[in-house]
Design a protein around this motif. Sequence first.
Motif, PDB file in Angstrom:
ATOM      1  N   LEU A  85      17.163 -35.635  35.737  1.00  0.00           N
ATOM      2  CA  LEU A  85      17.437 -34.868  34.824  1.00  0.00           C
ATOM      3  C   LEU A  85      19.065 -34.594  34.613  1.00  0.00           C
ATOM      4  CD1 LEU A  85      14.904 -31.887  34.598  1.00  0.00           C
ATOM      5  CD2 LEU A  85      14.795 -33.865  33.145  1.00  0.00           C
ATOM      6  N   PRO A  86      19.631 -34.631  33.832  1.00  0.00           N
ATOM      7  CA  PRO A  86      21.035 -34.466  33.239  1.00  0.00           C
ATOM      8  C   PRO A  86      21.305 -33.062  34.055  1.00  0.00           C
ATOM      9  CG  PRO A  86      20.226 -35.123  31.278  1.00  0.00           C
ATOM     10  CD  PRO A  86      18.978 -34.726  32.132  1.00  0.00           C
ATOM     11  N   THR A  87      22.647 -32.803  34.281  1.00  0.00           N
ATOM     12  CA  THR A  87      23.205 -31.452  34.533  1.00  0.00           C
ATOM     13  C   THR A  87      23.493 -30.564  33.345  1.00  0.00           C
ATOM     14  OG1 THR A  87      25.202 -32.307  35.122  1.00  0.00           O
ATOM     15  CG2 THR A  87      23.800 -32.238  36.823  1.00  0.00           C
ATOM     16  N   SER A  88      24.059 -31.327  32.353  1.00  0.00           N
ATOM     17  CA  SER A  88      24.584 -30.782  31.183  1.00  0.00           C
ATOM     18  C   SER A  88      23.187 -29.879  30.496  1.00  0.00           C
ATOM     19  CB  SER A  88      25.086 -31.707  30.273  1.00  0.00           C
ATOM     20  OG  SER A  88      25.047 -31.266  28.930  1.00  0.00           O
ATOM     21  N   PRO A  89      23.472 -28.845  30.197  1.00  0.00           N
ATOM     22  CA  PRO A  89      22.417 -27.745  29.645  1.00  0.00           C
ATOM     23  C   PRO A  89      21.570 -28.624  28.362  1.00  0.00           C
ATOM     24  CG  PRO A  89      24.046 -26.343  30.239  1.00  0.00           C
ATOM     25  CD  PRO A  89      24.806 -27.615  30.465  1.00  0.00           C
ATOM     26  N   ALA A  90      22.645 -29.016  27.462  1.00  0.00           N
ATOM     27  CA  ALA A  90      22.241 -29.555  26.209  1.00  0.00           C
ATOM     28  C   ALA A  90      21.425 -30.762  26.252  1.00  0.00           C
ATOM     29  CB  ALA A  90      23.321 -30.048  25.329  1.00  0.00           C
ATOM     30  N   LEU A  91      21.982 -31.711  27.190  1.00  0.00           N
ATOM     31  CA  LEU A  91      21.084 -33.034  27.569  1.00  0.00           C
ATOM     32  C   LEU A  91      19.896 -32.817  28.155  1.00  0.00           C
ATOM     33  CD1 LEU A  91      24.054 -35.279  28.226  1.00  0.00           C
ATOM     34  CD2 LEU A  91      22.908 -34.921  26.093  1.00  0.00           C
ATOM     35  N   ARG A  92      19.999 -31.726  29.276  1.00  0.00           N
ATOM     36  CA  ARG A  92      18.744 -31.368  30.007  1.00  0.00           C
ATOM     37  C   ARG A  92      17.812 -30.877  29.016  1.00  0.00           C
ATOM     38  NH1 ARG A  92      18.638 -27.945  35.614  1.00  0.00           N
ATOM     39  NH2 ARG A  92      19.873 -29.861  36.061  1.00  0.00           N
TER      40      ARG A  92
END
Length: 254
Positions: A150-157
Amino acid sequence: MRNIAVAEIEDDPRAVLPIATDYPPGFLLGWHEHRRAQFLYAARGTMVVDTDDGTWTVPGERAVMIPPGKRHRVLMDDVQTASLYIEPDAVTWWPRSCVVVAVGALLRELLLAAVEFPADHRPSPRDDALVELLLLELAGLTPVPLHIRLPTSPALRALCREYLLNPRVEVTNADWAREAMLGERSLVRHFTRELGISPSAWRRRARLLSAVPLLREATVSEVAARLGYATPAAFTHAFTQELSMSPSTLRPTR
C-alpha cells in the motif's frame, strides 16, 4: 490448546505457544498486535491479513509469518487456524515484514500435533524435539507472492483500501485522479514513485488476489468472468504470470 486467546497465557514460560482456533465465515479479527512473532496457518478456509503497509492473502494450506509487534487485522472466511506464538529471541531470523508461505505435509502434521498440547502442558523430551523440529522447518520456508503493498500517502492509500473492498475492472486512472483531486499524470507519477508500479498494474494485481478466496467455491471459468477476463485461458495466464501459481492449484480437492 484450542480456542483460547493468547493473552490468557502470555506469561507462559514456553518459547513456543501453539493454539488452534475456529472462525466462522466473514469473521473480522480487528486491529491488534502481539509481543511474540506469530506463525498463522490456515488449515482450512482463506484469510486476508491487513497491516499498515500491505495486504496478504492466505488460502488453505498456506500460512503467514507475522513479525512481533506488527499491527494487523485478519478477515477469516470459514477458517480453522493453527498458530504458533514464538518468543522473538527464539527466532532472530524472523522476517521483518509479513510473508506468506506454503506449508508442506511434515510441517502441517507437526502443527496439528503441537496444538493438541493442553494449556497446562509440561513438555517432555519428545515434545521439546517436536518444537525444535517445528522451528527448523519454519526457518527453511520459501515465500509465495500473495501480497500487495500500500502507498504511504493517505489519499492514495484510501483509494487502494477502497479498491481492495470492491476491485472493479472498470475503474481507471482518470477515476482515481478525480477522487484524489490530482491530474492523471500526477497520480501516476506519485503512485509509481511510492510503489514502483503504475496504478493500473496495482489494480490488476489486486483483482487477481481477490480471485484467491473466490476459487474455493467457484470454477476458474466463473472467476474469470466475474473479474472481467474474456476467457478462462486469459485469466489463467494473467494469474500465473502475476502470482507464480496456477489458479487450479487453489481449487479444493473434492
